[in-house]
Design an enzyme around this catalytic site. Structure first.
Site, PDB file in Angstrom:
ATOM      1  N   SER A 181       0.867  -1.177   0.000  1.00  0.00           N
ATOM      2  CA  SER A 181       0.000   0.000   0.000  1.00  0.00           C
ATOM      3  C   SER A 181       0.901   1.224   0.000  1.00  0.00           C
ATOM      4  CB  SER A 181      -0.913   0.002   1.231  1.00  0.00           C
ATOM      5  OG  SER A 181      -1.652   1.197   1.281  1.00  0.00           O
ATOM      6  N   ARG A 182       0.810   2.010  -1.064  1.00  0.00           N
ATOM      7  CA  ARG A 182       1.712   3.157  -1.196  1.00  0.00           C
ATOM      8  C   ARG A 182       1.195   4.400  -0.491  1.00  0.00           C
ATOM      9  NH1 ARG A 182       1.240   1.283  -6.641  1.00  0.00           N
ATOM     10  NH2 ARG A 182       2.884  -0.219  -7.106  1.00  0.00           N
ATOM     11  N   VAL A 183      -0.043   4.345   0.016  1.00  0.00           N
ATOM     12  CA  VAL A 183      -0.637   5.515   0.655  1.00  0.00           C
ATOM     13  C   VAL A 183      -1.145   5.208   2.048  1.00  0.00           C
ATOM     14  CG1 VAL A 183      -2.476   7.239   0.479  1.00  0.00           C
ATOM     15  CG2 VAL A 183      -1.327   6.470  -1.576  1.00  0.00           C
TER      16      VAL A 183
END
Length: 516
Positions: free
Chosen positions: A371-373
């Site tokens: 998950s990049r956010v």
């Protein structure tokens, strides 16, 4: 007789007077109507001659109540994407312009309903009455109209909320081979939004009727249809309907977002969407590219997913969280469509068929998922279990060596035993999302080492006991779990004490010492 004839004359005079007034007051206006005719009909595609003033993506009207979208504007004919059954049309049939683009009804009346991409009801509950319509294709909000993702969207799934968190306004891809539990993750996430003021939209693109019926039954059985809208196309629908389906669903989501609401939208799945667009493009004689997909296949998905965001406070602060689903073939995540969507989205949840076959459900491959956010939006309390992903990765690496019968030192054996318990704790039954306190007490006991002395065969019993112990957590500790700050040490110790006391009844020989 004279009296009756006098009355009749008066009535006739009044009638003629009314007709004269109507003639004088009537405005004789000319209505110019541009029409054309069908020159050929094929699967999902109609070619039309005439209509010199038609615009790109304008809605055209055909006989039998059918509509189509003008897509190829060639010099001598128009290639039209048909939104319905082509068997109802014949060469020579008349075609009319509507002067508008394809749109869909939006509003609160849609909540709890099952509709098709044209806004028509499919649930036999009567006509849907709404006062507003929005185009299915709308430009995404500008960057300056957005704000950072900072509010978590709890899925109710331990492995996701703890290791691959999702925030409101994020786009998280779910991918894996067929029958690995992709839709199940989306369903659990929808069920977990009960009483969280989140509108959910399930967009089924070319799914089997039996699969759609199963999803609907699960949502109704668990009371989720009270806050859910289903936008459905089935496998036997025309490719044109499958193509516009996710855009129509997104316009409905944008209506609620612009009202300041939070929306979760599931696209199940975009593989079928890409195939429908490929079929249309080939029938329209557009040049094929890699894997026969047209050159703009990336664009049709990027302009769709770019509409999912979190609006700034001055625009109401609403959000659309997107969970697009993609089906891979033979675990090939480097194929054309998966790589396109991985580059568009803010992270991915990869489901492994090997884990699925071993009964480790949900079959989330933690190593290939990211998950990049969401880490920025994750509840700060989860940072107390931040080393869980590293411990699990070490376990998976060492487990592969242990299969060769290699002798392991004591520390390595501890890592393997701890990893086995992580794997068991990350398992979760389908359609049973867990609340934050239930997840947290289990995962905190796991990372603190309290569960390491519980025998593997008693782990499920231990988990159930920990979940039951949530009712023993003091109100101020529960409040701190949801606070926008790190969990204070005293409240962490309260949770550990409750876990130790509960687990003593499961396995009395378990030591009460915990690791830091």
């Amino acid at each position: 007789m004279t009296m009756f004839s006098g009355q009749a004359e008066k009535m006739i005079d009044r009638a003629f007077e009314a007709l004269e007034n109507s003639r004088e007051n009537h405005d004789f206006t000319l209505s110019i109507k541009e029409t054309g005719f069908i020159t050929s009909v094929s699967t999902g595609i109609v070619r039309v001659n005439g209509l010199p003033g038609v615009g790109f993506e304008e809605l055209l009207k055909f006989p039998n109540g059918l509509f189509g979208i003008a897509y190829n504007l060639d010099e001598h004919e128009i290639g039209v994407i048909l939104l319905g059954e082509d068997s109802l049309l014949h060469v020579g049939d008349q075609v009319e312009r509507t002067g508008r683009v394809t749109d869909i009804a939006v509003g609160n009346a849609l909540i709890g309903r099952v509709i098709n991409p044209l806004g028509e009801a499919m649930d036999n509950k009567g006509e849907i009455l709404t006062g507003q319509r929005l185009p299915i294709e709308r430009p995404a909000h500008a960057i300056m109209d957005r704000q950072a993702v900072s509010v978590p969207l709890q899925t109710g799934i331990k492995v996701i909320d703890a290791l691959i968190p999702i925030g409101r306004g994020q786009r998280e891809l779910i991918l894996g081979d067929r029958q690995t539990g992709k839709t199940a993750i989306a369903m659990d996430t929808i069920l977990n939004q009960r009483d969280k003021n989140v509108i959910c939209i399930y967009c089924a693109i070319g799914q089997r009727a039996s699969s759609v019926a199963k999803v609907r039954a699960n949502l109704e059985e668990n009371g989720a249809m009270d806050y859910t809208i289903m936008v459905v196309t089935e496998g036997n629908n025309s490719p044109g309907l499958k193509y516009i389906c996710p855009y129509a669903a997104t316009s409905i989501a944008e209506y609620f977002m612009e009202q300041g609401r939070d929306v979760l939208i599931v696209y199940d799945d975009l593989t079928n969407h890409a195939r429908a667009y490929r079929e249309l493009s080939l029938l329209l004689r557009r040049p094929p590219g890699r894997e026969a997909f047209p050159g703009d296949i990336f664009y049709i998905h990027s302009r769709l997913l770019e509409r999912s965001t979190r609006l700034s406070a001055k625009l109401g602060g609403g959000s659309i969280t997107a969970l697009p689903i993609i089906e891979t073939e033979a675990q090939n995540i480097s194929a054309y469509i998966p790589t396109n969507l991985i580059s568009i989205t803010d992270g991915q949840i990869y489901l492994s068929p090997k884990l699925f076959e071993l009964g480790i459900l949900p079959a989330v491959d933690v190593g290939k998922s990211v998950s990049r956010v969401g880490g920025k939006a994750q509840l700060p309390a989860y940072r107390a279990i931040a080393n869980l992903k590293l411990d699990y990765a070490q376990f998976e690496e060492l487990e592969s060596f242990s299969r060769f019968g290699t002798r392991m030192d004591e520390n390595t054996m501890k890592i393997i035993e701890h990893g086995k318990r992580i794997r068991i704790c990350l398992k979760q039954q389908e359609l049973h999302p867990m609340s934050v306190p239930e997840q947290f007490i289990v995962l905190l006991a796991l990372t603190a080492g309290i569960l390491d002395r519980i025998p593997v065969e008693k782990m499920q019993q231990a988990q159930d006991a920990l979940i039951e112990s949530v009712r023993l957590i003091p109100a101020d500790t529960l409040e701190n779990l949801f606070a926008n700050k790190k969990l204070p040490d005293q409240h962490r110790q309260v949770l550990l004490n409750i876990a130790e006391e509960v687990l003593q009844s499961v396995h009395p020989q378990q030591a009460t010492t915990t690791k830091d």
